[in-house]
Scaffold this motif. Structure first.
Motif, PDB file in Angstrom:
ATOM      1  N   GLU A 219     -12.098 -19.517   0.990  1.00 13.36           N
ATOM      2  CA  GLU A 219     -12.987 -19.611   2.143  1.00 13.36           C
ATOM      3  C   GLU A 219     -14.236 -20.428   1.809  1.00 13.36           C
ATOM      4  O   GLU A 219     -14.806 -20.309   0.729  1.00 13.36           O
ATOM      5  CB  GLU A 219     -13.402 -18.215   2.602  1.00 13.36           C
ATOM      6  CG  GLU A 219     -14.360 -18.217   3.782  1.00 13.36           C
ATOM      7  CD  GLU A 219     -14.701 -16.821   4.278  1.00 13.36           C
ATOM      8  OE1 GLU A 219     -15.653 -16.697   5.060  1.00 13.36           O
ATOM      9  OE2 GLU A 219     -14.004 -15.869   3.881  1.00 13.36           O
ATOM     10  N   ARG A 244     -16.693 -22.915   9.451  1.00 13.98           N
ATOM     11  CA  ARG A 244     -15.993 -22.050   8.491  1.00 13.98           C
ATOM     12  C   ARG A 244     -14.547 -22.489   8.400  1.00 13.98           C
ATOM     13  O   ARG A 244     -13.912 -22.790   9.416  1.00 13.98           O
ATOM     14  CB  ARG A 244     -16.067 -20.572   8.912  1.00 13.98           C
ATOM     15  CG  ARG A 244     -15.476 -19.629   7.873  1.00 13.98           C
ATOM     16  CD  ARG A 244     -16.044 -18.237   8.043  1.00 13.98           C
ATOM     17  NE  ARG A 244     -15.573 -17.564   9.231  1.00 13.98           N
ATOM     18  CZ  ARG A 244     -14.632 -16.610   9.228  1.00 13.98           C
ATOM     19  NH1 ARG A 244     -14.072 -16.243   8.091  1.00 13.98           N
ATOM     20  NH2 ARG A 244     -14.278 -16.027  10.346  1.00 13.98           N
ATOM     21  N   ARG A 246     -10.763 -21.791   5.937  1.00  9.65           N
ATOM     22  CA  ARG A 246     -10.082 -20.921   4.984  1.00  9.65           C
ATOM     23  C   ARG A 246      -8.602 -21.194   5.056  1.00  9.65           C
ATOM     24  O   ARG A 246      -8.065 -21.510   6.121  1.00  9.65           O
ATOM     25  CB  ARG A 246     -10.358 -19.451   5.338  1.00  9.65           C
ATOM     26  CG  ARG A 246      -9.877 -18.442   4.345  1.00  9.65           C
ATOM     27  CD  ARG A 246      -9.796 -17.055   4.979  1.00  9.65           C
ATOM     28  NE  ARG A 246      -8.711 -16.980   5.954  1.00  9.65           N
ATOM     29  CZ  ARG A 246      -8.530 -15.965   6.795  1.00  9.65           C
ATOM     30  NH1 ARG A 246      -9.395 -14.982   6.828  1.00  9.65           N
ATOM     31  NH2 ARG A 246      -7.504 -15.957   7.633  1.00  9.65           N
ATOM     32  N   ARG A 262      -8.261 -20.391   8.865  1.00 10.45           N
ATOM     33  CA  ARG A 262      -9.471 -20.439   9.680  1.00 10.45           C
ATOM     34  C   ARG A 262     -10.002 -21.868   9.687  1.00 10.45           C
ATOM     35  O   ARG A 262     -10.079 -22.527   8.649  1.00 10.45           O
ATOM     36  CB  ARG A 262     -10.556 -19.519   9.117  1.00 10.45           C
ATOM     37  CG  ARG A 262     -10.287 -18.043   9.310  1.00 10.45           C
ATOM     38  CD  ARG A 262     -10.551 -17.628  10.749  1.00 10.45           C
ATOM     39  NE  ARG A 262     -10.345 -16.200  10.933  1.00 10.45           N
ATOM     40  CZ  ARG A 262      -9.184 -15.640  11.270  1.00 10.45           C
ATOM     41  NH1 ARG A 262      -8.108 -16.411  11.448  1.00 10.45           N
ATOM     42  NH2 ARG A 262      -9.075 -14.347  11.431  1.00 10.45           N
ATOM     43  N   THR A 866     -10.160 -10.206  -0.280  1.00  8.67           N
ATOM     44  CA  THR A 866     -10.885 -11.466  -0.445  1.00  8.67           C
ATOM     45  C   THR A 866     -12.235 -11.164  -1.101  1.00  8.67           C
ATOM     46  O   THR A 866     -12.782 -10.071  -0.945  1.00  8.67           O
ATOM     47  CB  THR A 866     -11.130 -12.175   0.898  1.00  8.67           C
ATOM     48  OG1 THR A 866     -11.829 -11.296   1.786  1.00  8.67           O
ATOM     49  CG2 THR A 866      -9.825 -12.579   1.547  1.00  8.67           C
TER      50      THR A 866
END
Length: 875
Positions: A219, A244, A246, A262, A866
């Motif tokens: 991430e 963002r 990921r 993401r 995570t």
């Protein structure tokens, strides 16, 4: 618990809020949200203020040497008042707790509010469901509104999926449990989530956060923002932006690609204009975008009776030379996707809102005007396996919403009154394209042979002319072989809705210690729907041609439970989603007017003990099931007694909730600890159920559903810098009526029937949440933070109806742990954090029947563990 810390004593903003008419205005009614951004931006002290019903109340006095939490205030009821003085079941969550838990969107809130559940199924944009006290409505169908309403800065989000973008900086979130009809512009039948974001303030400021993940998902994200006072004390601007990205955590064993990634961005521009000492205006312009692959599913049970999986394997061998079967192991999060298919889920949301707060002297007036647009485009490998049976090709959904809310709040003697008017317009446009894949013909024909004594595994081009109609009527003329891409040419739906409502929420002080609350609402709603449906499939056309020639005998055949095997096969060849039987142009409308309201009484036995009891009626409007599979049809003709198809067959009725509730609010240990207990019994009538049966979504009103239980919450600050919270919810939510979702078709297996007494899906009987936060000053210029939260859910059925007898889609008890360790400047100028989510690497899932694969079950699985770091800088 939601905690807001006031401005540093002596600051210009503090003096403004204490002494000016504007300050008094900002501490009342809906205008309180304009103060929050300024309050949260200042340096923090140890005093805590809390926000809940909306009446202003002073924190209780406490010995100087004891740090208290009795100043918590909640505002979701339209007034600012002490949490412990609120006769509403509400969980208030501060922005600090949101940050420490790692909440990135609303789906993470279940970690903090034990009576709240938010899940995403087949799509993040279209398949997100929020439930409170076990009551929620599936959002897979855009015609359904949620039983739980979401309000961001007072603006209603028409569907939960429209609020699943990355959250900006949060001042607080309040989760109200039970029906809400007299507190918000939009009525809800199960509860409400009120999100208040940080707003502009009259000082210059800048901030930046950067996040990096060290796990396999990698991430990376950043957010930046700034606050600019344009005209001192009059006009201020604020900007917030974020990105963002990921990698995905769901793996396609066929292509090697990952899903559930993401890729998001957002931007918000706000303006605060203090027009005069008595009036202010807050304007927000925002946009968020996402381009992600969502949502895959992994197998939890393969068919072991009818040979479906053997059929799939035989076609896999013919296509690729090797089986492409994902293992049954939800923790590995693996699946197999048809070549050339994907789960692209692209969304764009934007809007503008203006909130005017104006002190008229005798009352506070507020107006919230908003216009929002939401667009989603998604693809889907509908069969969730390697062979190409069905796929969705670029479904397009668009919502356009306009809302206007007016409120007037004042006091007259022992009466604290609130009047409101709410108007809304909504247009939904849906273009759907569900189509047959390249292996549809081979799969159907091979399965037919397997079910009728043929050789499982036999496959070849010579089978392409086989029709199931031949098995029922004997040999006859067939259409050409089914071709890839047949199905919905384009199903287009348009629904326009207009609604107006008036509501009032009033508190009458009968004595100094006893207050009666009376609320009433009237809703008037009009919905107009239109549809243009066009589909073509050779497979189904062959069956329909000969079924029409012998219709009475055909209907008798399909309603005979002894013919289940062949009926299932015809159902596969003439699935409702692409059945040409229901092609045509349709139009329909419905109008409804309903009353709802609340009545409660609370009594203060002392300054530290309050009890209340009350009854309320919640209401959620009816509408249209925007899915051609909802017509009153068998696979080969209208249902018995139905002469023709019409949109009236797609209507579902309004839903009502009668809620009976008692509560206790207590403050103990010199104001350092809250203990709150709430008991409730909810009787739902015409509960709107949207269930997936393995082929399409069945919509029905369940006559009676019950949700009852007890909620227990503790919030405590036993010593300076140590905050503790603990919550337990016991929930007994079940169907109180037996309903066959396959009606009028018989359901001899009971797979699509819910039985009275059966629990609602994804609602664990027990849920426990806890959190601890401790701050420690290491040196004059260094501070440390230690944070840990946990949620434990008892075992639960994740699928009903359609739950397999084996229980393979049931979930065992699960514990989710999140933690954060931070060091930084005591002033908050900078902070470095090391965080972890789902530290125990547990997984939960929501199960469902595999489309077109009887006896096979799949599950959507949550994220793995995570961890990473975040750097925050403030100036």
């Amino acid at each position: 618990m939601e905690v807001i810390r006031p401005e540093k004593a002596g600051s210009r903003e503090a003096e403004l809020n204490r002494n000016s008419p504007l300050g008094r205005l900002l501490l009342s009614g809906a205008s309180f949200v304009s103060m929050v951004g300024a309050a949260c931006a200042q340096e923090q002290t140890d005093e805590i203020v809390v926000t809940g019903t909306g009446r202003a109340s002073s924190p209780q006095e406490a010995p100087a040497e004891v740090t208290t939490i009795s100043g918590i205030v909640v505002t979701a009821t339209g007034r600012a008042s002490s949490l412990q003085d609120t006769p509403v079941a509400v969980t208030a969550i501060s922005g600090d707790v949101i940050t420490n838990t790692g909440v990135s969107d609303l789906r993470d809130l279940g970690q903090l509010a034990p009576s709240l559940t938010i899940n995403s199924g087949e799509s993040g944009s279209a398949g997100t469901v929020a439930s409170i006290r076990g009551v929620g409505t599936g959002s897979n169908n855009p015609g359904f509104e949620g039983s739980v309403g979401v309000f961001i800065d007072g603006v209603y989000r028409a569907r939960v999926g429209q609020a699943i973008s990355d959250l900006p900086e949060i001042a607080r979130i309040e989760v109200l449990r039970g029906p809400q009809g007299t507190l918000f512009g939009r009525n809800t039948s199960a509860g409400a989530i009120s999100v208040v974001t940080a707003g502009p303030y009259h000082e210059a400021g800048m901030w930046m956060d950067a996040t990096f993940g060290f796990d396999d998902l990698g991430e990376a994200g950043a957010s930046v923002g700034g606050n600019l006072p344009v005209v001192d004390g009059v006009l201020a601007l604020r900007f917030d932006g974020s990105v963002r990205a990921r990698d995905g955590y769901f793996h396609d064993i066929a292509s090697g690609n990952d899903l559930h990634d993401r890729d998001r961005s957002s931007a918000r521009l706000q303006a605060l204009w203090d027009i005069s000492p008595r009036a202010s205006l807050r304007v927000i312009i925002d946009r968020s975008d996402a381009d992600e692959a969502c949502c895959g599913a992994t197998p939890v049970e393969y068919d072991a009776v009818a040979g479906v999986q053997a059929v799939i394997d035989s076609i896999n061998l013919a296509n690729s030379g090797q089986p492409q079967r994902a293992p049954i192991d939800p923790d590995r999060r693996q699946m197999s996707i048809s070549p050339g298919r994907d789960y692209q889920d692209v969304t764009q949301e934007s809007g503008v809102s203006a909130e005017l707060s104006w002190d008229w002297g005798f009352a506070d007036f507020s107006s919230i005007t908003a216009r929002r647009e939401f667009e989603a485009r998604r693809n889907q490998d509908i069969d969730f396996n390697y062979i190409d049976i069905l796929y969705r090709d670029g479904q397009e959904t668009r919502f356009e919403n306009f809302t206007q809310e007016f409120r007037l709040h004042g006091q007259a003697g022992n009466l604290d009154w609130l009047l409101g008017v709410f108007y809304s317009e909504e247009t939904i446009t849906l273009n759907d394209r569900i189509r047959q894949g390249a292996d549809f013909s081979a799969y159907l024909n091979t399965l037919t042979l397997a079910r009728t004594g043929g050789l499982i595994g036999f496959f070849g081009p010579g089978m392409s002319g086989l029709s199931i109609a031949d098995l029922i009527y004997g040999p006859g003329p067939d259409y050409a072989a089914p071709l890839s891409g047949q199905g919905q040419i384009a199903d287009r739906w348009v629904q326009d809705s207009q609604g107006v409502s008036v509501f009032s929420h009033n508190e009458i002080s009968l004595t100094d210690n006893t207050v009666l609350t009376v609320g009433l609402r009237y809703n008037d709603e009009q919905r107009d729907a239109r549809a243009n449906l066009a589909a073509f499939t050779n497979t189904c056309n062959s069956t329909l041609t000969r079924a029409a020639a012998n219709f009475p005998a055909t209907i008798a055949f399909f309603l005979n439970p002894a013919n289940t095997q062949l009926v299932d096969l015809v159902g596969l060849s003439c699935i409702g989603a692409v059945n040409p039987l229901t092609n045509g142009d349709y139009a329909g409308s419905r109008r409804e007017g309903e009353w709802s309201g609340t009545l409660s009484i609370r009594h203060h036995f002392s300054g530290d003990l309050m009890v209340y009891g009350g009854v309320s009626r919640g209401y959620k409007s009816g509408g249209f099931n925007l899915d051609r599979a909802g017509f009153a049809a068998t696979p080969i003709g209208p249902a018995p007694g139905v002469a023709s198809f019409s949109l009236s067959q797609l209507e579902f009725n309004q839903e009502f909730t009668d809620n009976y509730e008692v509560g206790l609010r207590s403050t103990i240990l010199n104001g350092t600890t809250f203990i709150n207990v709430t008991g409730f019994h909810q009787q739902l009538s015409d509960y709107q159920q949207n269930s997936f049966n393995g082929i399409n979504f069945d919509v029905a009103n369940v006559p009676e559903v019950v949700s009852q239980g007890v909620e227990f919450e503790i919030s405590s600050r036993p010593i300076d810098n140590l905050d503790l919270r603990f919550g337990v919810t016991y929930l007994d939510a079940y169907y109180d009526t037996t309903v066959n979702f396959s009606a009028p078709t018989p359901d001899p297996s009971g797979a699509n029937t819910v039985v009275a007494g059966q629990a609602l899906q994804l609602q664990p009987p027990w849920r426990v949440s806890a959190g601890v936060s401790y701050e420690h000053v290491i040196a004059d210029n260094l501070r440390a933070l230690f944070y840990l939260d946990a949620r434990w859910d008892s075992e639960v059925a994740s699928q009903t109806p359609g739950r397999p007898a084996s229980g393979s889609t049931d979930m065992a008890a699960i514990t989710i742990l999140n933690g954060r360790i931070a060091v930084g400047a005591p002033s908050g100028g900078w902070q470095f954090e090391f965080w972890g989510r789902n530290l125990a690497d547990e997984s939960s899932f929501a199960g469902f029947s595999a489309p077109l694969q009887p006896g096979t079950y799949l599950a959507n699985v949550t994220e793995p563990r995570t961890f990473g770091v975040t750097l925050r800088v403030r100036h």
